[in-house]
Design a protein around this motif. Structure first.
Motif, PDB file in Angstrom:
ATOM      1  N   ASN A  92      -8.822 -26.743  -7.324  1.00  0.00           N
ATOM      2  CA  ASN A  92      -9.887 -27.601  -7.822  1.00  0.00           C
ATOM      3  C   ASN A  92     -10.052 -27.392  -9.324  1.00  0.00           C
ATOM      4  O   ASN A  92     -10.470 -26.329  -9.783  1.00  0.00           O
ATOM      5  N   VAL A  93      -9.714 -28.412 -10.099  1.00  0.00           N
ATOM      6  CA  VAL A  93      -9.682 -28.277 -11.558  1.00  0.00           C
ATOM      7  C   VAL A  93     -11.063 -27.957 -12.124  1.00  0.00           C
ATOM      8  O   VAL A  93     -11.215 -27.110 -12.997  1.00  0.00           O
ATOM      9  N   LEU A  94     -12.086 -28.624 -11.590  1.00  0.00           N
ATOM     10  CA  LEU A  94     -13.443 -28.425 -12.086  1.00  0.00           C
ATOM     11  C   LEU A  94     -13.881 -26.977 -11.856  1.00  0.00           C
ATOM     12  O   LEU A  94     -14.382 -26.293 -12.759  1.00  0.00           O
ATOM     13  N   LEU A  95     -13.673 -26.514 -10.627  1.00  0.00           N
ATOM     14  CA  LEU A  95     -14.051 -25.148 -10.255  1.00  0.00           C
ATOM     15  C   LEU A  95     -13.321 -24.135 -11.136  1.00  0.00           C
ATOM     16  O   LEU A  95     -13.906 -23.191 -11.668  1.00  0.00           O
ATOM     17  N   SER A  96     -12.025 -24.367 -11.289  1.00  0.00           N
ATOM     18  CA  SER A  96     -11.205 -23.462 -12.064  1.00  0.00           C
ATOM     19  C   SER A  96     -11.661 -23.416 -13.518  1.00  0.00           C
ATOM     20  O   SER A  96     -11.749 -22.361 -14.138  1.00  0.00           O
TER      21      SER A  96
END
Lengths: 223, 247
Positions: A48-52
């Protein structure tokens, strides 16, 4: 100038109380920091790009500001935030504020150690866990993290030793930890040099002893 | 015999690089299929697509009626029904052999500890390693570890077994002990898809042989045809076989 260490003996019970607070803060901060740090590491490694990205920002932010600032700032902010959440206006003590500050600050450092630990486990291990029908959570909890923590243990302990020394920064908000107790007791009896020298010796013995122990542990784990 | 695994027009890319090109084949229930080919031909990638350890971008793979590529498919459940054995064994080094065999039975299938332990010991006995139950993976030889890995996969009562180069990381004298276990399994009627260079095993045990090159399936035929009439094979397969069959 002659040094007089005799006054330290009657002060020992008080100093022991101070050390107890230091150790309590240390243990709780390490446990909280490792848990939050592990969650941050998992977020950072997630697809998950946002989470990362959020995890990355968090880590970079807390690694770029001084700990003393975090402690002072949280001393002002944590009571406010907690009273918003709980609706209760009874003020929380300096200890809680400091604990929150340490957990959040150290989590940034612990997360980098945990991330390296997870990445050191071969891709084949998680594939094997998946192939047996495990979910991502099971694979992490049962297969990857136990191995990663074993590898990281020396680094986590070294970071905890640094944290042990850094807990003395709580003097900024008046918390009576070991150093602050030694300082104030020394001032009261008019022997600040002796008390600070004694405190320094205690910090040195504990930190150096623990560090040597970690090195021995590291050798044993390395086999 | 009905198709246990069916692979239809599967293609896969890593970025711009195509690693699988329109692969179509299948494994029937009770059938043993050997997949061979030069390294980099995509055979390991193809077998990893079967239990979705590798995603693919085009085509479909159906395992026991379930579409692997469907986003709605419960992948952990599907994988728990398909056993897989890896080149590097991948036993869990922090767990004892007994725990390696029990962990997925308990955590994935919900069996009791006792039931899982008993099942594990039975399978360990079957691969001739009951005496090593209390040891840790690092204390066993490669061949022994791979036999434990096979037992671990069998403990899940799989409907099919996937073998991804199970003997290529082994010393020569350990290869046979692993092949013997696989041969026994095949004779008991297990559905098997095996990526391997062991042509002796293919000759003795396989029903069909698939030959892959550059991400495509070049040959897919009956074992007897594959080894029997070498002149009827493609140029690429003949080259490969002439190199590999010399020893």
């Amino acid at each position: 100038m002659a040094l007089d260490f005799s006054q330290i003996i009657p002060a020992l019970p008080g100093l022991a109380d101070g050390m107890l607070l230091t150790l309590k803060l240390l243990v709780m901060a390490v446990l909280g920091g490792v848990v939050l740090g592990t969650l941050l590491a998992l977020a950072r490694l997630s697809d998950n790009v946002l989470l990362s990205r959020l995890a990355k920002w968090y880590v970079n932010y807390f690694r770029s500001i001084p700990l003393l600032l975090v402690i002072s700032w949280f001393y002002l902010v944590v009571p406010m935030v907690l009273s918003w959440i709980t609706g209760d206006l009874t003020p929380v003590g300096a200890f809680t504020s400091c604990l929150v500050a340490f957990v959040m600050f150290e989590a940034a450092y612990f997360s980098e150690i945990v991330r390296a630990g997870i990445q050191s486990i071969s891709r084949g291990q998680i594939n094997a866990a998946y192939a047996l029908g495990m979910s991502y959570g099971q694979a992490m909890r049962l297969v990857i993290l136990p191995q990663a923590f074993r590898k990281m243990m020396p680094l986590l302990l070294q970071q905890s030793i640094i944290l042990f020394q850094d807990t003395s920064l709580v003097y900024a908000v008046g918390l009576m930890d070991f150093l602050n107790t030694a300082r104030s007791k020394g001032d009261v009896v008019g022997l600040p040099h002796e008390f600070l020298l004694f405190a320094g010796a205690v910090y040195f013995v504990i930190s150096f002893g623990a560090s040597q122990w970690v090195k021995r542990l590291q050798k044993r784990f390395a086999v | 015999m009905s198709a246990m695994i069916s692979i239809n027009n599967v293609s896969k890319w890593y970025g711009d690089f195509q690693v699988l090109t329109d692969c179509t084949t299948g494994v029937k229930k009770g059938e043993v299929v050997v997949v061979c080919g030069p390294s980099g031909s995509g055979k390991s990638t193809l077998i990893k697509c079967v239990n979705a350890l590798e995603p693919f971008q085009k085509g479909e793979i159906i395992v026991d009626g379930i579409a692997v590529g469907d986003p709605k498919t419960d992948l952990p459940k599907l994988r728990s029904r398909v056993g897989m054995v890896f080149q590097h064994f991948e036993l869990f080094p922090h767990l004892s052999i007994t725990e390696n065999l029990a962990i997925a039975q308990v955590k994935v299938l919900g069996r009791s500890q006792d039931e899982a332990r008993e099942k594990g010991l039975k399978l360990l006995d079957r691969v001739g390693l009951k005496a090593h139950a209390h040891k840790f993976p690092g204390q066993l030889s490669g061949g022994q570890q791979q036999r434990v890995a096979i037992a671990r996969a069998l403990a899940m009562d799989p409907i099919a077994m996937l073998f991804d180069e199970p003997t290529s990381a082994l010393d020569p004298e350990m290869i046979n002990e692993v092949l013997d276990v696989m041969t026994e399994l095949a004779q008991e009627g297990m559905t098997m898809m095996c990526v391997t260079h062991e042509m002796g095993f293919a000759r003795r045990v396989a029903h069909r042989v698939i030959f892959m090159d550059k991400g495509a399936i070049v040959e897919d035929c009956d074992k007897d045809a594959f080894f029997g009439d070498i002149n009827a094979r493609s140029e690429r397969a003949r080259q490969f076989l002439s190199k590999i069959l010399q020893h």
